[in-house]
Motif scaffolding. Sequence first.
Motif, short mmCIF file in Angstrom:
data_model
loop_
_atom_site.label_atom_id
_atom_site.label_comp_id
_atom_site.label_asym_id
_atom_site.label_seq_id
_atom_site.Cartn_x
_atom_site.Cartn_y
_atom_site.Cartn_z
N VAL A 131 -24.71 -24.21 9.87
CA VAL A 131 -24.15 -24.40 11.20
C VAL A 131 -23.30 -25.95 11.07
CG1 VAL A 131 -24.62 -25.22 13.33
CG2 VAL A 131 -25.74 -23.08 12.40
N GLU A 172 -31.82 -18.51 7.05
CA GLU A 172 -30.48 -18.84 7.51
C GLU A 172 -30.11 -18.12 9.07
OE1 GLU A 172 -28.17 -17.71 4.04
OE2 GLU A 172 -28.98 -19.25 2.83
N PHE A 173 -30.58 -16.85 8.88
CA PHE A 173 -30.33 -16.18 10.10
C PHE A 173 -31.08 -16.85 11.41
CE2 PHE A 173 -30.55 -11.69 8.03
CZ PHE A 173 -29.15 -11.89 7.68
N ILE A 232 -36.48 -14.21 13.13
CA ILE A 232 -36.25 -13.14 12.33
C ILE A 232 -37.35 -13.07 11.15
CG2 ILE A 232 -34.60 -12.20 10.71
CD1 ILE A 232 -32.54 -12.14 12.78
N PRO A 270 -20.86 -21.40 19.67
CA PRO A 270 -21.69 -20.21 19.75
C PRO A 270 -21.35 -19.10 20.08
CG PRO A 270 -22.63 -22.06 20.92
CD PRO A 270 -21.17 -22.52 20.52
N THR A 281 -31.65 -19.93 11.67
CA THR A 281 -30.80 -21.26 11.82
C THR A 281 -29.58 -20.79 12.87
OG1 THR A 281 -31.41 -22.26 9.80
CG2 THR A 281 -29.55 -23.21 11.04
N ILE A 282 -28.84 -19.80 12.49
CA ILE A 282 -27.66 -19.53 13.01
C ILE A 282 -27.84 -19.01 14.42
CG2 ILE A 282 -25.48 -17.91 13.02
CD1 ILE A 282 -25.73 -17.98 9.69
N LEU A 283 -28.97 -18.13 14.50
CA LEU A 283 -29.24 -17.41 15.74
C LEU A 283 -29.90 -18.56 16.75
CD1 LEU A 283 -30.86 -14.00 14.59
CD2 LEU A 283 -28.58 -14.51 15.90
N PHE A 308 -28.65 -21.54 17.03
CA PHE A 308 -27.39 -22.28 17.48
C PHE A 308 -26.81 -21.28 18.56
CE2 PHE A 308 -22.73 -22.76 16.60
CZ PHE A 308 -22.57 -23.98 16.99
N ILE A 309 -26.82 -19.86 18.17
CA ILE A 309 -26.21 -18.91 19.33
C ILE A 309 -27.08 -19.00 20.44
CG2 ILE A 309 -25.68 -16.50 19.59
CD1 ILE A 309 -25.14 -16.34 16.48
N GLU A 310 -28.28 -19.25 20.42
CA GLU A 310 -29.17 -19.11 21.75
C GLU A 310 -28.77 -19.90 22.78
OE1 GLU A 310 -31.86 -17.05 22.00
OE2 GLU A 310 -31.73 -16.43 20.07
N GLN A 311 -28.07 -20.96 22.41
CA GLN A 311 -27.32 -22.00 23.46
C GLN A 311 -26.68 -21.07 24.41
OE1 GLN A 311 -25.03 -25.44 22.30
NE2 GLN A 311 -25.40 -24.51 20.33
N TYR A 341 -19.88 -24.23 24.83
CA TYR A 341 -20.30 -22.95 24.40
C TYR A 341 -19.43 -22.24 23.47
CZ TYR A 341 -23.59 -24.33 27.64
OH TYR A 341 -24.66 -25.06 28.32
N LEU A 374 -32.75 -15.86 3.34
CA LEU A 374 -31.96 -15.30 4.19
C LEU A 374 -32.49 -15.28 5.67
CD1 LEU A 374 -29.28 -13.59 4.15
CD2 LEU A 374 -30.61 -11.48 4.07
N ILE A 422 -24.99 -11.02 10.11
CA ILE A 422 -25.29 -11.76 11.28
C ILE A 422 -24.39 -10.90 12.41
CG2 ILE A 422 -24.39 -13.45 12.97
CD1 ILE A 422 -26.80 -14.50 11.70
#
Lengths: 95, 496
Positions: free
Chosen positions: B428, A30-31, A3, B312, A33-35, A37-40, B309, A27, B368
Motif C-alpha cells: 500500500v 498481503e491480501f 483472509i 481504495p 493489508t490491501i483489503l 486499505f480497501i475497507e475505507q 476514497y 500472501l 485481489i
Amino acid sequence: MSIDESTAARVAKLARIRVADDALPALAGEFNTILGFIEQLNEVDVEGVEPMTGVTPMRLKQRQDVVTDGNQQDKVLANAPDAREGFFAVPKVME
Amino acid sequence: MASDLNKLGLAEARDALRKGTVTSVELTEACLSAIETSDALNAFVHKTPEIALERARAADARIKAGDAPAMCGLPIGIKDLFCTQGVPSQAGSRILEGFLPQYESTVSQQLADAGAVMLGKLNMDEFAMGSSNETSVYGAAVSPWRRSESETALTPGGSSGGSAAAVAADLCLAATGTDTGGSIRQPAAFTGTVGIKPTYGRCSRWGVVAFASSLDQAGPMTKSVRDAAIMLGAMAGHDPKDSTSMDIPVPDFEAMLTGDIKGKKIGIPKEYRIEGTPDEIETLWADGAAMLKAAGAEIVDISLPHTKYALPAYYVIAPAEASSNLARYDGVRYGHRATLEAGDGITEMYEKTRAEGFGHEVQRRVMIGTYVLSAGFYDAYYNRARKVRTLIKKDFEDAFAQGVDAILTPATPSSAFGLGEMGQTDPVQMYLNDVFTVTVNLAGLPGIAVPAGLDHQGLPLGLQLIGRPWEEGDLLNTAYALEQAAGFVAKPGKWW
C-alpha cells in the motif's frame, strides 16, 4: 474481513496461479493489508448511487453485420507455444 | 551541433527538418548513439536501429517531396505496452517473452503514418502495474537524475519509467506512455518532463496490452508542453477498432497554445492537502497558483469531497479488470508455456504457466481482483467501488459546473525515491504514490504533469493540471502558461 491461508489458497486456485503452500501465509498477510486499505470504502454513503458502467457517456456504435476480416490462420497461430496442423495444441482436457 | 541533435525537442527538430538544416537520418543517428552508451539507464529494452534508419530515410524523402506531417522524421521511443508488428512487445512481463505481434497498435500506427521514427521499445512495470518500474521483467529502469552529492540509483517512476528516463536523458525526442492510475504523470514529474493523460476515449486502446480497460489511456511524454500538443495530435482520434474511442474531431492542439489564460478559473482542491506532504511540495503548489494568478487567471478554492476514497476504489476496480483481462495469458495462444510433467492436464498447465510467467505484483493484483469479483464479495467490494467512482466523477462535475476551467494540484506526494526504498514490506505504501493522479483516471478526465521546480536534493517536482473532458487544448494552454512562468530548465548531469 480477514483472509486466512485456506481462503488465499482458494483465490489462487480461482485465479489459476500456482502458489506453494509455504508462500500462503505471506500472501494472506498481503491480501489483508490491501483489503484493510480497501475497507475505507465502507465509510462512504452510497445509498441510491448508480455503479459506474462507463466513464464517458456514449452510445456504442453499430456497424453492418458482415465479415470484416478472416483467413489469417498463420498469423493467429504464429505465436502459439504449440501449434500443429493448423490448431493450437494443449494437454489432454477430457479423461 | 550534430552531436547534440538528440537533445532537441519535437518542435525544434520539426522546424529544423522543414528548414532543411538537419535530416531525419542525422537526428535518428544522434539518438541511436545516445542509446548505445546509455545501457546503465535500462530504458530501451528492445532496440530497433534498422527500423529507425529505414523510417528516417523514408521521412527525409517525404520532407523533400514537401509532404511533412506533424511527426515526420522525429525519433521517438515506444512503451513496451504497445504492440508493434514484428517487434517484441512484452508489456514488461516474462509471460510475453518471445511474443511478436502480427499487427500494430492504432496509436503507434498513427505515429508511423505521421512519419515518426521508432527507435525501440521502452521499459515499464510489468503490465503497467507499479509506480517505480521495479516490477519489470527487464529489471528497473534507472532515472538519469541523482540527488546532489549522491550516487544512489533513483526510480524514474512508473509504470512508464523507461519512457520518462529516455526522454529526460535525451535518448529520444519524445516517447509514448500509458496511464491507468498515474503512469504517465508520476514518471514525468519524477524526471522533469511533461506528460499528459488525455480524456478517456481520446486515444485508441487497440493494440495496447490491456491492464484495466475502463481506466487505460495512452499519451505523450515529452520535453515541453508544445511537444506534448504536437504528439497528442498525432496519437489521438477515433478508431472503429476501439468501441470506447470517441468520434469527435481532434483540434490543432499546438495552435491553441497562446499562453493567454486571462479570466480562466483555476480550482485549488482542499482535499489534496494531505498530511505528510513535504513543505516544499506545498510551497511549489502555492507558487504555481501564484504564477497562474499573475498570468491573469482567477484562483478559487474548491472541494472534491470523495478524493480520499479514490485510491481504495482504484485498488478494487483496477485489479478486478486486470484479473479479467489477464485471463488471456493461459499458455495456449501466445507467450510463455510452462514445461509440464507427465500426467499434467490443462489446469496444471494454466497454473504453472501463470505462476512462472507473472511476477509477484501482477500475481497479487490478479488474485485481489479475483477475490473482489468472487461470489459473495462482488457487491461488497466491486459494486461499492463502482458507486464510489460515480461520486468521485460527480465531485469534478460539480467543480466544473461552478465555472472552474482547470484544477491545480501537486503531481506526486514526494520527489523520486531510491530503487528498493519503497513498498518492500507494505504494497500500500507504493500505491500511495498515485494519490494525486488516480482520481483523474476514475473520472476519465485529462490531466497533465508540468515540471515546476527542484527540491532541496536537486530533484524535479511537478504540478498537475486537470481539465474538463475533451478540452485537452485548453488544458495544454494553461499548462503552457504555467511552464512559461515556472521556467524549469534543469537537466540531469550526465553520469551514465
